[in-house]
Design an enzyme around this catalytic site. Structure first.
Site, short mmCIF file in Angstrom:
data_model
loop_
_atom_site.label_atom_id
_atom_site.label_comp_id
_atom_site.label_asym_id
_atom_site.label_seq_id
_atom_site.Cartn_x
_atom_site.Cartn_y
_atom_site.Cartn_z
N MET A 1 0.81 -1.22 0.00
CA MET A 1 0.00 0.00 0.00
C MET A 1 0.85 1.27 0.00
O MET A 1 2.05 1.23 0.21
CB MET A 1 -0.92 0.00 1.22
CG MET A 1 -1.95 -1.11 1.22
SD MET A 1 -2.99 -1.11 2.70
CE MET A 1 -3.93 0.40 2.46
N HIS A 2 0.20 2.39 -0.25
CA HIS A 2 0.72 3.75 -0.02
C HIS A 2 1.78 4.22 -1.02
O HIS A 2 2.12 5.40 -1.03
CB HIS A 2 1.30 3.90 1.39
CG HIS A 2 0.47 3.35 2.48
ND1 HIS A 2 -0.81 3.79 2.73
CD2 HIS A 2 0.72 2.38 3.41
CE1 HIS A 2 -1.31 3.12 3.77
NE2 HIS A 2 -0.41 2.26 4.19
N ASP B 1 -2.58 -4.89 0.28
CA ASP B 1 -2.15 -6.21 0.74
C ASP B 1 -2.82 -6.64 2.03
O ASP B 1 -3.15 -7.83 2.20
CB ASP B 1 -0.63 -6.27 0.86
CG ASP B 1 -0.03 -5.15 1.70
OD1 ASP B 1 -0.76 -4.30 2.24
OD2 ASP B 1 1.22 -5.11 1.80
#
Length: 492
Positions: A78-79, A237
């Protein structure tokens, strides 16, 4: 029908082939490097992810009837910031979830924009790993590159774009950008403007189980897949791992002991006003979840065993440790090797051993590392408990879940029963399940979880150690506050 699950991780991309009954037919992976050009920075070349797909999918399908593949679903780290120009070229290396360069941007967002306004707009406050601070950093430090941005994507969305041509994301991954109104499941125009962006530069948002398109013909041919394979929007995830372990719907929980560590608690509705203590995000099942994240979990153990002890035999390092013995004289370990997110939100936090003596052994330090990570996980669980969440048991996944010693310690420290799923491939299995829903093989994510996910074993906490671990947790909990100013001076 077959379904392919993709787990786009930090160090490797894993591929899983699942049939319609949930049986895993094959697994393969491709690894790649993380670059650390400056202390605290962490980035990757997205071309490495695509190379992994081009090599990994054909290997996954070797010996199987590829014409039976009906869908692909991806769970991804992520991110991360993937910035594309108007020609779809990657502008700069992707800035990853564990990158700590954005301390000044995080301070600006939390102090000058204000945490109250951020909570109102997005449901969360700013953390260094989130995407919005990365964009602010890029605008301030790389203005020429920033001016070329035509599309902003998250890591797994970049793979989906190359597979289908669509600029798309899902609600769970979008939740971790700080550009997304989590309660309303849409981009926040005010946050986009604050970061110098418009909605036209952002991907279209889907529910995780919705199809975003089918394979481009040339990609299908290269990968050895039939045309018409449906690609699901996929999930971050942690949400994908939750689906893959059956953590769907209120009353469930999943703990991931991967590179990072997460506590994932599905909720039936959006939890307003808690995003300054624990993340409040959209779930891949169409609802929401609470999530605590520690930046270094299994990576702490890998650092200790591989880099410090100079061995790759983790099992041997743990073999002589009795989980039923009292840990009274052990040193303490702070697992903040990459800074920390939940609940500290401190990029300057660092790892530390405390309480060593001349009698401290190699095995003592090994156990302290595992214990320190488990204590950090408990921090997030305690926040959930303070919000009235009944934490009675949890599924567990991730590389760290292969250690029976670690699982028993975690159960003892949290005081809950841990459930081991029959299938241990959390994000990849969850991605394949989302693909099954997108392709119409399952009616819903909840139905898919009920039909495909089963449990292998339960690990009960040792009540005899509860008091000793409680005493140690309280001592451990005082170490970071005592060292916080020292960490800040080190970072300066």
């Amino acid at each position: 029908m077959y379904f392919i699950g993709v787990d786009l991780g930090t160090s490797a991309c894993k591929f899983l082939l699942m049939d319609e009954k949930g049986a895993i037919l094959n697994i393969t992976s491709r690894s790649y490097d993380v670059k650390y050009p400056h202390p605290g920075w962490s980035q990757q070349d997205p071309a490495d992810w695509w190379r992994a797909v081009r090599e990994g999918v054909p290997e996954l399908l070797a010996g199987f009837d590829a014409s039976r593949v009906a869908g692909i679903g991806c769970g991804g780290q992520m991110h991360g910031l993937v910035a594309l120009d108007s020609d779809d070229q990657v502008i700069r290396p992707a800035i990853l979830w564990n990158d700590g360069r954005t301390a000044e941007q995080v301070r600006y967002l939390n102090e000058e924009v204000g945490t109250a306004r951020l909570l109102e707009l997005t449901g969360n406050i700013a953390y260094a790993g989130f995407t919005a601070p990365k964009l602010l950093w890029m605008r301030q430090e790389e203005p020429e590159l920033f001016s070329r941005i035509a599309h902003v994507l998250l890591p797994k969305d970049y793979l989906n774009h190359l597979l289908t041509g669509a600029y798309a994301t899902d609600v769970s991954d979008a939740s971790g950008t700080l550009l997304f109104d989590v309660a309303r499941r849409t981009w926040s125009d005010e946050m986009l403007a604050l970061c110098g962006l418009t909605a036209a530069q952002m991907p279209r948002v889907h529910e995780s189980y919705e199809p975003i398109g089918t394979l481009r013909p040339e990609v299908a041919e290269e990968l050895g897949l039939p045309r018409g394979v449906v690609v699901a929007a996929g999930a971050g995830d942690n949400a994908a791992a939750a689906v893959g372990t059956g953590a769907v719907g209120a009353g469930t929980m999943n703990i991931s002991l991967g590179t990072s560590g997460t506590v994932f608690i599905p909720t039936a509705s959006f939890s307003a006003g808690v995003g300054d203590r624990i993340h409040s995000f959209c779930h891949a099942d169409g609802a929401w979840h609470l999530m605590g994240c520690i930046l270094s979990a299994a990576s702490c153990n890998a650092w200790w065993v591989n880099d410090v002890l100079g061995t790759d035999d983790m099992a041997a390092e743990q073999a002589g440790i009795d989980p039923a013995s009292a840990p009274a004289d052990l040193p303490y370990f702070l697992p903040y090797l990459m800074g920390e997110r939940t609940p500290l939100n401190d990029v300057n936090a660092r790892g530390a051993f405390a309480g060593m003596s001349m009698s401290t052994s190699r095995a003592d330090l090994t156990r302290s590392v595992l214990e320190g990570v488990a204590f950090a996980v408990r921090d997030s669980v305690e926040i959930a408990r303070s919000l009235g969440v009944d934490v009675a048991s949890s599924t567990v996944c991730g590389g760290g879940a292969k250690s029976r010693l670690w699982l028993q310690m975690l159960a003892d420290i949290l005081g809950i029963e841990l459930v081991l799923p029959t299938t241990e491939q959390g994000p990849g299995y969850g991605g394949a399940m989302l693909a099954a829903v997108a392709a119409g093989a399952c009616g819903s994510v909840g139905e898919c979880a009920r039909e495909l996910v089963s449990e292998r074993e339960r690990i009960a906490p040792n009540a005899a150690l509860a008091g000793e671990y409680e005493r140690r947790y309280q001592i451990w909990h005082g170490l970071y506050p005592a060292l916080r100013e020292s960490f800040a001076r080190m970072g300066a």
